[in-house]
Design a protein around this motif. Structure first.
Motif: not given
Length: 531
Positions: A259, A288, A290-291, A293-294, A296-299, A392
């Motif tokens: 991001e 990898r 956790n984002s 921004q969220d 629960k979202k992976k980044t 991922y």
């Protein structure tokens, strides 16, 4: 009926082997007592499975939990010598009784070859042979192979604030294996490899002779600086040339996720990291997370970590000119001494004392599997986007790739100067790693399968013919020797060409001269050959 017969034959084999093993064990111990000048001291340095401290001695230096399983082959004897004569006795008795020798200093061999063998073997653990003598007037040091890199750094810092040595950023790595396989760290682009800065050594050969550079000859001295010392004898100590660093260096670590432009930053890094002035080393990690921004979202997160041999006021203009996209500010940087940068790179950022460098144990030991690659042309953005998808997958939760830039001094040294050949033409090196905490064979299979798939996927983007690999990131997947008997030149060259390129032929010639019977051997040792 056939199954019953097979089981009976297997049981007979096990009983016969166990009887032979016990007899060899007793004969070997008796041989050591006869050949050691001080039988009382040698008896106190021997550990067998009957000793209560055997397992603790064995496991103390194991840096990969994959090799702590009950099924992992164990040594017949562990010897922790205090004197060189005790190593000479061990070589003599091992030859007489058909046992392999595995030599261990720090225990960081990625495939455990310094303490695991599937044929009867003994471990020579060099933990007691770790003396270090620093000569600040001549900028040299003698260091025994059982010392750790951190111990060497600490002793250098005791004598000088402006002397250093170009080796690993991990202080628990053993000197013996690190130097003999090449050895690099954050001073790579300024001063090359650890092995490039070795100027003498002492080794015990197959006949028990103790040789220095003059008496071993230039061919053997060439071979042990990057060709793997375990193929040629037991290296006792190294004389190294210390290098000069400024009293103040600058470090920084910056994290960027997808991001926040991570893909383009990694892509740009490829074009410039190897062209920076030699004083600037910026490596990159991807993994990898956790984002932000969220949660629960992976980044994917790219981390840029740097050592600059100079002050922040010179670093900032350099970065603004060459890598403005990273957005480095003065507040991101910290000035410190070179020895403090060693603590910083290893994650000691909470004011820990320099004495932590004397700790011989890792802060944490995990299960892991590693591989290595060399990159000659930048990977395109589309390639990175595809690579991120592999991270991922479930097994990649704690996987990472580490990118170390080349250029600088590495471009100035011939690929045949020492056995380590990966010089001009490589813009950076990749270390692929996957870690896990779960015990058991099933977990190991899943994670090792993932890194093998990832490695296969990377093939279009890395070196070819051969696909090069770094010996100190040991990987038995690239090829192995026969466990028993001789290994042909053709078979060994499958892995040998990947580690050593055109230098493999010369290594075989040296091996054939100094150890024609191939006594010093393991799954990836240089084979002997009639020339």
């Amino acid at each position: 009926m056939k199954t019953t017969t097979t089981l009976l034959l297997s049981l007979v084999f096990v009983l016969l082997f166990s009887t032979s093993w016990a007899r060899t064990h007793e004969d070997f111990l008796q041989c050591l007592s006869l050949h050691s000048p001080n039988t009382t001291s040698i008896s106190k340095l021997i550990y067998t499975p009957n000793n209560s401290s055997y397992l603790s001695i064995l496991q103390f230096s194991i840096q990969n939990l994959r090799f702590t399983e009950p099924s992992t082959p164990k040594p017949l004897v562990i010897i922790t010598p205090l004197h060189e004569s005790q190593i000479q006795a061990t070589i003599c008795c091992s030859k007489n009784h058909g046992l392999q020798i595995r030599v261990r200093s720090g225990g960081h061999d990625y495939e455990g070859l310094s303490y695991v063998s599937e044929v009867p073997f003994v471990i020579v653990d060099l933990r007691n042979l770790r003396s270090i003598t620093i000569n600040a007037e001549t900028n040299t040091a003698w260091v025994e192979s059982g010392a750790l890199i951190g111990e060497l750094y600490y002793r250098i810092a005791e004598k000088s604030k402006t002397l250093a040595f170009p080796a690993s950023v991990c202080p628990t790595v053993g000197v013996g294996g690190h130097f003999s396989g090449g050895g690099y760290g954050a001073l790579l682009r300024k001063y090359g490899l650890a092995a490039d800065n070795v100027i003498d050594a002492r080794i015990i050969d197959i006949n028990g002779n103790i040789l220095d550079r003059k008496s071993m000859g230039e061919d053997l001295f060439w071979a042990i600086r990057g060709g793997g010392g375990a193929s040629f004898g037991v290296i006792l100590s190294w004389k190294v040339k210390l290098v000069v660093v400024p009293s103040t260096v600058t470090v920084f670590t910056l994290d960027r996720t997808l991001e926040h432009n991570a893909t383009n930053l990694v892509h740009k890094w490829q074009y410039i990291a190897h062209k920076f002035p030699q004083e600037l080393f910026i490596r990159a990690f991807v993994r990898r997370v956790n984002s932000s921004q969220d949660g629960k979202k992976k980044t994917i997160q790219a981390t840029f970590q740097s050592l600059y041999l100079g002050g922040v006021d010179k670093l900032i203009p350099l970065m603004q000119e060459s890598f403005p996209e990273l957005g480095l500010t003065k507040q991101d940087c910290t000035e410190m001494s070179w020895i403090k940068s060693i603590l910083y790179f290893h994650g000691f950022t909470n004011g820990e004392p320099l004495e932590v460098l004397l700790n011989r144990t890792q802060t944490s030991v995990l299960y892991f599997k590693a591989k290595s690659d060399y990159v000659k042309e930048p990977i395109p953005v589309t390639g990175w986007e595809k690579i991120w998808k592999k991270f991922y997958e479930e097994e990649a939760e704690t996987a990472q790739m580490i990118f170390s830039p080349y250029g600088g001094k590495m471009d100035e040294i011939s690929e045949s100067s020492i056995p380590f050949p990966h010089r001009v033409g490589n813009i950076y090196q990749i270390q692929h790693l996957v870690y896990w905490l779960e015990e058991g064979e099933e977990a190991s299979k899943r994670h090792i399968s993932w890194i093998r798939r990832h490695y296969s996927y990377m093939a279009p983007y890395v070196s070819k013919f051969p696909r090069a690999a770094y010996m100190n990131y040991r990987d038995l997947d690239v090829g192995v020797n026969n466990k028993l008997g001789n290994t042909s030149y053709a078979q060994a060259s499958i892995w040998g060409s990947k580690y050593f390129n055109n230098n493999f032929d010369r290594l075989v010639q040296v091996k054939s001269k100094v150890d024609p019977g191939n006594f010093f051997r393991n799954e990836q040792s240089i084979p002997s050959k009639e020339w």
